[in-house]
Design an enzyme around this catalytic site. Structure first.
Site, PDB file in Angstrom:
ATOM      1  N   CYS A 113     -52.199 -76.726  58.040  1.00 43.82           N
ATOM      2  CA  CYS A 113     -51.090 -77.099  58.928  1.00 43.82           C
ATOM      3  C   CYS A 113     -50.610 -78.532  58.687  1.00 43.82           C
ATOM      4  CB  CYS A 113     -51.498 -76.937  60.382  1.00 43.82           C
ATOM      5  SG  CYS A 113     -52.113 -75.299  60.755  1.00 43.82           S
ATOM      6  N   HIS A 254     -46.634 -81.224  64.129  1.00 42.41           N
ATOM      7  CA  HIS A 254     -47.073 -79.850  63.888  1.00 42.41           C
ATOM      8  C   HIS A 254     -47.341 -79.230  65.248  1.00 42.41           C
ATOM      9  CE1 HIS A 254     -49.293 -76.322  63.062  1.00 42.41           C
ATOM     10  NE2 HIS A 254     -50.450 -76.834  63.425  1.00 42.41           N
ATOM     11  N   ASN A 284     -47.544 -70.837  66.134  1.00 47.38           N
ATOM     12  CA  ASN A 284     -48.045 -71.798  65.143  1.00 47.38           C
ATOM     13  C   ASN A 284     -47.663 -71.287  63.750  1.00 47.38           C
ATOM     14  OD1 ASN A 284     -49.564 -73.314  63.358  1.00 47.38           O
ATOM     15  ND2 ASN A 284     -51.416 -73.288  64.607  1.00 47.38           N
TER      16      ASN A 284
END
Ligand code: ACO
Length: 327
Positions: A113, A254, A284
């Site tokens: 990520c 993020h 996500n």
């Protein structure tokens, strides 16, 4: 002095929407549980036959158009992904071919990520040293094919999408990347992983039967890790440049989980309104989430010339970091 600026941003998310209500019919969960614990309401799922490079290419074309740049102008393509089309070759060379970016060299980056932030930092080195003039950084993830759809701990969290940035040099002293700060802690590798399919546990009937080729995670440990290191990363970036928390105009983060973002900003005493949140719509999306947020904030006219943007990201590894830039 030359610094690196983001000349164009782009994003893409597949059309198909999977809502929390849809998930209620798939695993033992509820919209209330998912919404309260994560802030996610729905996520996008790629169409059959759609692959990661397809999403990356669409996001890249939007970013190239905004930058006023052709694919042939690119010197370098960097794709941050944990869900490439195939293990070999890289997703980046497939993106290069699909775009027709004939001059660019291309490679993938694995920082989960945090991948787009790591990619931006690498691109920054190439731009500032004059080795490249136009670089495409893409974060693209097709996580719906890496998720165990019977595991309620993970399947409610992730979505498919891509985000892209075209970066290049600027000699405007009031604009561009100020600094990037990257960190890793491999002793925490076990808290988020896909244990099967690599050299340790090659693809086999056993790996498939035990779902070792799917994402496995210790959510609580990730949460604790993230809320500890992300504030430090932002403070480190500010201190390195003689800036204060109050100088930050925007947070581009993020988006793993709304509670992580809220908790980090609360610890830093930064109002939540300074952060572009879209987790409710996408879930996500790993490396794609930061460039998508940047693109949405940019296209919504939120970012004004000279604004101070603080970026932060964290992912499996653990790998995390921050960046400061003047828009
Ligand atoms: N629906 C209903 N119940 C669930 C679900 C679900 N989808 N998932 C787990 N539960 C249950 C658990 O089984 C557990 O039940 P039990 O008490 O009977 O054992 C209960 O809910 C509590 O589980 P916890 O894991 O303790 O829940 P927690 O409050 O920690 O919330 C969450 C879980 C949302 C995953 C949280 O730990 C978190 O946000 N962690 C961060 C993880 C993350 O963001 N991962 C993304 C990848 S990493 C990254 O991008 C940085």
């Amino acid at each position: 002095m030359i610094s690196t600026h983001i000349l164009g941003t782009g994003a893409y998310a597949p059309k198909r929407i999977l809502t929390n209500q849809d998930l209620e019919n798939m695993v033992a969960t509820t919209d209330a549980w998912i919404s309260e614990r994560t802030g996610i309401k729905e996520r996008r799922i790629a169409a059959e036959g759609e692959v990661t490079s397809d999403m990356a290419v669409i996001a890249a074309r939007h970013a190239l158009a905004m930058a006023g740049c052709k694919a042939e102008d690119l010197d370098m393509i960097l794709v941050a992904t944990i869900s490439a089309d195939m293990p070999l070759p890289s997703c980046a060379v497939i993106v290069q071919a699909k775009l027709g970016a004939t001059r660019a060299f291309a490679f993938d980056l694995s920082a989960a990520c945090a991948g787009s932030l790591f990619g931006l930092s690498i691109a920054d080195q190439f731009i500032r040293t004059g080795k490249a003039k136009r670089i495409l950084v893409v974060g693209a993830e097709l996580l719906s094919r890496l998720v165990d759809w019977t595991d309620r701990n993970t399947c409610v969290l992730f979505g498919d999408a891509a985000g892209a940035m075209v970066v290049g040099p600027t000699s405007d002293p009031g604009r561009g990347l100020i600094s990037t700060h990257l960190h890793s802690d491999g002793t925490a590798a076990g808290i988020l992983s896909i244990p099967g399919g690599g050299s340790q546990h090659p693809q086999s009937e056993d790996v498939l039967a035990r779902n070792m080729h799917k994402i496995t995670m210790n959510g609580r440990e990730i949460y604790k890790f993230a809320v500890r290191v992300l504030p430090q990363a932002i403070l480190e970036a500010l201190e390195a440049n003689g800036l204060k928390v109050g100088d930050i105009d925007h947070i581009v983060s993020h988006q793993a989980n709304a509670r992580i973002v809220e908790s980090v900003l609360e610890r830093l005493d930064i109002p939540l309104e300074k952060c572009w949140l879209n987790l409710d719509r996408y879930g996500n999306t790993s490396s794609a989430s930061l460039p998508i947020s940047l693109d949405e904030a940019n296209r919504a006219g939120r970012l004004k010339k000279g604004d101070l943007i603080a970026m932060m990201a964290i992912g499996a590894g653990m790998a995390w970091g921050s960046a400061l830039m003047r828009w």
